[in-house]
Design a protein around this motif. Structure first.
Motif, PDB file in Angstrom:
ATOM      1  N   ALA A  95       0.831  -1.204   0.000  1.00  0.00           N
ATOM      2  CA  ALA A  95       0.000   0.000   0.000  1.00  0.00           C
ATOM      3  C   ALA A  95       0.866   1.256   0.000  1.00  0.00           C
ATOM      4  N   GLU A  96       1.855   1.300   0.871  1.00  0.00           N
ATOM      5  CA  GLU A  96       2.676   2.508   0.957  1.00  0.00           C
ATOM      6  C   GLU A  96       3.535   2.696  -0.286  1.00  0.00           C
ATOM      7  N   ALA A  97       4.061   1.601  -0.843  1.00  0.00           N
ATOM      8  CA  ALA A  97       4.859   1.715  -2.066  1.00  0.00           C
ATOM      9  C   ALA A  97       3.989   2.153  -3.239  1.00  0.00           C
ATOM     10  N   THR A  98       2.779   1.615  -3.329  1.00  0.00           N
ATOM     11  CA  THR A  98       1.879   1.960  -4.427  1.00  0.00           C
ATOM     12  C   THR A  98       1.434   3.404  -4.333  1.00  0.00           C
ATOM     13  N   LEU A  99       1.045   3.831  -3.153  1.00  0.00           N
ATOM     14  CA  LEU A  99       0.586   5.205  -2.986  1.00  0.00           C
ATOM     15  C   LEU A  99       1.720   6.197  -3.179  1.00  0.00           C
ATOM     16  N   ALA A 100       2.927   5.830  -2.791  1.00  0.00           N
ATOM     17  CA  ALA A 100       4.078   6.697  -3.035  1.00  0.00           C
ATOM     18  C   ALA A 100       4.314   6.857  -4.536  1.00  0.00           C
ATOM     19  N   ALA A 101       4.192   5.758  -5.278  1.00  0.00           N
ATOM     20  CA  ALA A 101       4.354   5.835  -6.731  1.00  0.00           C
ATOM     21  C   ALA A 101       3.285   6.721  -7.346  1.00  0.00           C
ATOM     22  N   TYR A 102       2.082   6.647  -6.821  1.00  0.00           N
ATOM     23  CA  TYR A 102       0.984   7.476  -7.342  1.00  0.00           C
ATOM     24  C   TYR A 102       1.263   8.957  -7.109  1.00  0.00           C
ATOM     25  N   TRP A 103       1.610   9.318  -5.873  1.00  0.00           N
ATOM     26  CA  TRP A 103       1.858  10.729  -5.596  1.00  0.00           C
ATOM     27  C   TRP A 103       3.063  11.250  -6.375  1.00  0.00           C
ATOM     28  N   GLN A 104       4.049  10.399  -6.563  1.00  0.00           N
ATOM     29  CA  GLN A 104       5.205  10.797  -7.373  1.00  0.00           C
ATOM     30  C   GLN A 104       4.773  11.071  -8.804  1.00  0.00           C
ATOM     31  N   ALA A 105       3.915  10.220  -9.335  1.00  0.00           N
ATOM     32  CA  ALA A 105       3.453  10.403 -10.710  1.00  0.00           C
ATOM     33  C   ALA A 105       2.570  11.630 -10.847  1.00  0.00           C
ATOM     34  N   MET A 106       1.808  11.937  -9.800  1.00  0.00           N
ATOM     35  CA  MET A 106       0.862  13.041  -9.896  1.00  0.00           C
ATOM     36  C   MET A 106       1.503  14.411  -9.715  1.00  0.00           C
ATOM     37  N   ASP A 107       2.437  14.527  -8.773  1.00  0.00           N
ATOM     38  CA  ASP A 107       2.952  15.872  -8.545  1.00  0.00           C
ATOM     39  C   ASP A 107       4.466  15.944  -8.373  1.00  0.00           C
ATOM     40  N   PHE A 165      -5.436  -0.321  -8.804  1.00  0.00           N
ATOM     41  CA  PHE A 165      -4.673   0.896  -8.614  1.00  0.00           C
ATOM     42  C   PHE A 165      -3.169   0.593  -8.599  1.00  0.00           C
ATOM     43  N   PHE A 166      -2.448   0.992  -9.663  1.00  0.00           N
ATOM     44  CA  PHE A 166      -1.005   0.765  -9.796  1.00  0.00           C
ATOM     45  C   PHE A 166      -0.643  -0.695  -9.504  1.00  0.00           C
ATOM     46  N   ALA A 167      -1.500  -1.622  -9.915  1.00  0.00           N
ATOM     47  CA  ALA A 167      -1.252  -3.041  -9.642  1.00  0.00           C
ATOM     48  C   ALA A 167      -0.021  -3.511 -10.406  1.00  0.00           C
ATOM     49  N   PRO A 168       0.825  -4.339  -9.789  1.00  0.00           N
ATOM     50  CA  PRO A 168       2.060  -4.790 -10.455  1.00  0.00           C
ATOM     51  C   PRO A 168       1.803  -5.800 -11.559  1.00  0.00           C
ATOM     52  N   ASP A 169       0.641  -6.458 -11.557  1.00  0.00           N
ATOM     53  CA  ASP A 169       0.314  -7.436 -12.588  1.00  0.00           C
ATOM     54  C   ASP A 169      -1.174  -7.749 -12.512  1.00  0.00           C
ATOM     55  N   ALA A 170      -1.664  -8.484 -13.511  1.00  0.00           N
ATOM     56  CA  ALA A 170      -3.092  -8.805 -13.564  1.00  0.00           C
ATOM     57  C   ALA A 170      -3.503  -9.744 -12.444  1.00  0.00           C
ATOM     58  N   ALA A 220       3.983  11.962   5.073  1.00  0.00           N
ATOM     59  CA  ALA A 220       2.728  12.051   5.823  1.00  0.00           C
ATOM     60  C   ALA A 220       1.533  11.807   4.915  1.00  0.00           C
ATOM     61  N   LYS A 221       1.620  12.316   3.690  1.00  0.00           N
ATOM     62  CA  LYS A 221       0.534  12.114   2.730  1.00  0.00           C
ATOM     63  C   LYS A 221       0.405  10.640   2.374  1.00  0.00           C
ATOM     64  N   VAL A 222       1.531   9.980   2.161  1.00  0.00           N
ATOM     65  CA  VAL A 222       1.509   8.555   1.823  1.00  0.00           C
ATOM     66  C   VAL A 222       0.926   7.743   2.962  1.00  0.00           C
ATOM     67  N   ALA A 223       1.395   8.004   4.177  1.00  0.00           N
ATOM     68  CA  ALA A 223       0.895   7.259   5.329  1.00  0.00           C
ATOM     69  C   ALA A 223      -0.585   7.519   5.532  1.00  0.00           C
ATOM     70  N   GLY A 224      -1.021   8.771   5.348  1.00  0.00           N
ATOM     71  CA  GLY A 224      -2.432   9.086   5.501  1.00  0.00           C
ATOM     72  C   GLY A 224      -3.288   8.390   4.476  1.00  0.00           C
ATOM     73  N   SER A 225      -2.811   8.318   3.241  1.00  0.00           N
ATOM     74  CA  SER A 225      -3.558   7.621   2.189  1.00  0.00           C
ATOM     75  C   SER A 225      -3.687   6.145   2.520  1.00  0.00           C
ATOM     76  N   ALA A 226      -2.610   5.558   3.014  1.00  0.00           N
ATOM     77  CA  ALA A 226      -2.665   4.146   3.388  1.00  0.00           C
ATOM     78  C   ALA A 226      -3.647   3.922   4.521  1.00  0.00           C
ATOM     79  N   ASP A 227      -3.723   4.870   5.456  1.00  0.00           N
ATOM     80  CA  ASP A 227      -4.655   4.734   6.575  1.00  0.00           C
ATOM     81  C   ASP A 227      -6.103   4.816   6.100  1.00  0.00           C
ATOM     82  N   ASN A 228      -6.367   5.504   5.027  1.00  0.00           N
ATOM     83  CA  ASN A 228      -7.722   5.611   4.490  1.00  0.00           C
ATOM     84  C   ASN A 228      -8.090   4.443   3.586  1.00  0.00           C
TER      85      ASN A 228
END
Length: 408
Positions: free
Chosen positions: A324-336, A379-384, A342-350
């Motif tokens: 979860a934390e690695a995926t959300l970090a990749a997402y935020w990196q891609a977005m901005d 969401f940013f799944a590593p494979d099918a 803190a944002k990554v940890a908060g997203s994982a908590d939600n």
């Protein structure tokens, strides 16, 4: 509680593979749709996007400068829905969301929906619905590419507010046409910016002075002017559900003056906002839709579930949290382009994260038993396989735990 599936249908890098081909992703999506149908999910919601993410990165101010791949491969939920319905037996299909501002605006959008429903409903035994979530779209470059852009200097200065008014205008036209009205543009609510649309009174006063307006609002020229028109009749209205992708209370109420229009919301929305929305919709929901119900507001939620056989609950929980934390970090990196821990940890908590027992406990703690969740597995799944395993593990291992608690 009701469980749907949300698919972003995005092209993102996969470890050791890079960017998978579009055709591969589309075929995987159809396989996932068939599996979701077999497993008994209620609706398959699919994100919509338009025009290449990669190409817009060459703009002077790109919306997503660091995304690798394409944000979305679905540009037309109606064509997609036909393919899904052909592969499935029970599941509904939904758009999350259809852009009714760009790509021609609300009139052709409403006509396309009516035509798709006419084809879909030819079989009189067909009862699966098209859930048309609609809004103005997330990325401004899409609207501007199709002619929806500031027309004056003051519109450019107040473009976020103007664009919200344009979305409201489009949404009203879209809903009223699909509800069967014969409608001309002079019958649509005249767009006007009021002081409460701005962050403070000084900001409003500056724009009002540029526009030559006063305290009673800034009138906007209509984006769509048209003589009285209507859709060609022929579709079965019971096969359509409308879901507004707006957090604007006034627009939620306004649209329900014309037809039953449900509401999208996000799982990360504050609980008090969720409850305020339910209270408001209980009074505002169009009577043709019957009494308001909590499951009329589907809520997206990320799912990072680990049900690996042979692992302890603690190891499953740790593995899910790490993903979860690695995926959300990749997402935020891609977005901005920046990663805020803190944002990554908060997203994982939600998100829903952990072993089946953890995910079941989080659902009971965070959601009402009558809610409808749009579960986001791709969401940013590593494979099918990660997606299909998540779909199956949730239904086969999480839902029985919820049933024991009287939730599912």
């Amino acid at each position: 509680m009701r469980f749907d599936v949300f698919c972003s249908l995005a092209q993102t890098p996969r470890p050791g593979v890079g960017l998978p081909p579009h055709a591969e992703l589309l075929n995987e999506f159809l396989d996932q749709a068939a599996l979701a149908d077999d497993l008994g999910y209620g609706c398959l919601w699919v994100a919509e996007s338009h025009f290449s993410t990669r190409v817009q990165q060459g703009h002077a101010s790109p919306a997503v400068p660091h995304w690798t791949g394409e944000i979305g491969l679905n540009t037309d939920v109606l064509q997609l829905a036909a393919r899904v319905f052909a592969r499935t037996r029970r599941i509904d299909v939904g758009s999350a969301i259809m852009n009714v501002v760009a790509c021609g605006g609300p009139l052709p959008a409403a006509e396309r929906v009516a035509a798709a429903l006419a084809w879909h409903g030819l079989d009189k035994t067909e009862s699966r619905r098209l859930n048309i979530g609609f809004a103005g779209g997330r990325f401004d470059f899409i609207a501007r590419a199709t002619g929806v852009a500031p027309r004056t200097e003051w519109e450019e200065a107040a473009w976020p507010q103007v664009r919200s008014a344009v979305t409201a205008e489009a949404a009203e036209i879209f809903v009223r046409l699909l509800s069967g009205e014969e409608l001309g543009s002079d019958q649509v609510t005249a767009p006007r910016l009021m002081p409460d649309a701005f962050r403070d009174r000084d900001a409003y006063d500056r724009i009002a002075a540029q526009a030559g307006a006063g305290d009673d609002g800034i009138p906007l020229e209509r984006r769509w002017t048209f003589d009285t028109t209507g859709l060609v009749p022929g579709f079965r209205p019971e096969l359509l559900r409308l879901v507004g992708g707006t957090h604007d209370p006034a627009l939620q109420i306004r649209l329900n003056q014309f037809a039953p229009v449900r509401v999208f919301n996000l799982s990360i929305t504050r609980p008090e906002v969720i409850e305020d929305t339910h209270r408001r919709m209980a009074g505002a929901y169009h009577p043709a839709g019957g009494p308001w119900r909590r499951d009329y507001m589907p809520r997206t939620v990320f799912v990072f579930l680990d049900a690996t056989p042979g692992l302890s609950r603690e190891r499953r929980r740790a593995a899910a949290r790490e993903r979860a934390e690695a995926t959300l970090a990749a997402y935020w990196q891609a977005m901005d382009g920046t990663v805020d821990p803190a944002k990554v940890a908060g997203s994982a908590d939600n998100a829903l994260v952990g072993a089946p027992e953890d995910v079941a406990a989080q659902i009971v703690e965070r959601f009402h038993p009558d809610d409808r969740l749009m579960l986001w597995f791709d969401f940013f799944a590593p494979d099918a396989d990660t997606v299909t395993d998540g779909l199956a593990d949730f239904r086969q291992q999480v839902v029985p735990l919820l049933a024991e608690r009287g939730v599912a």
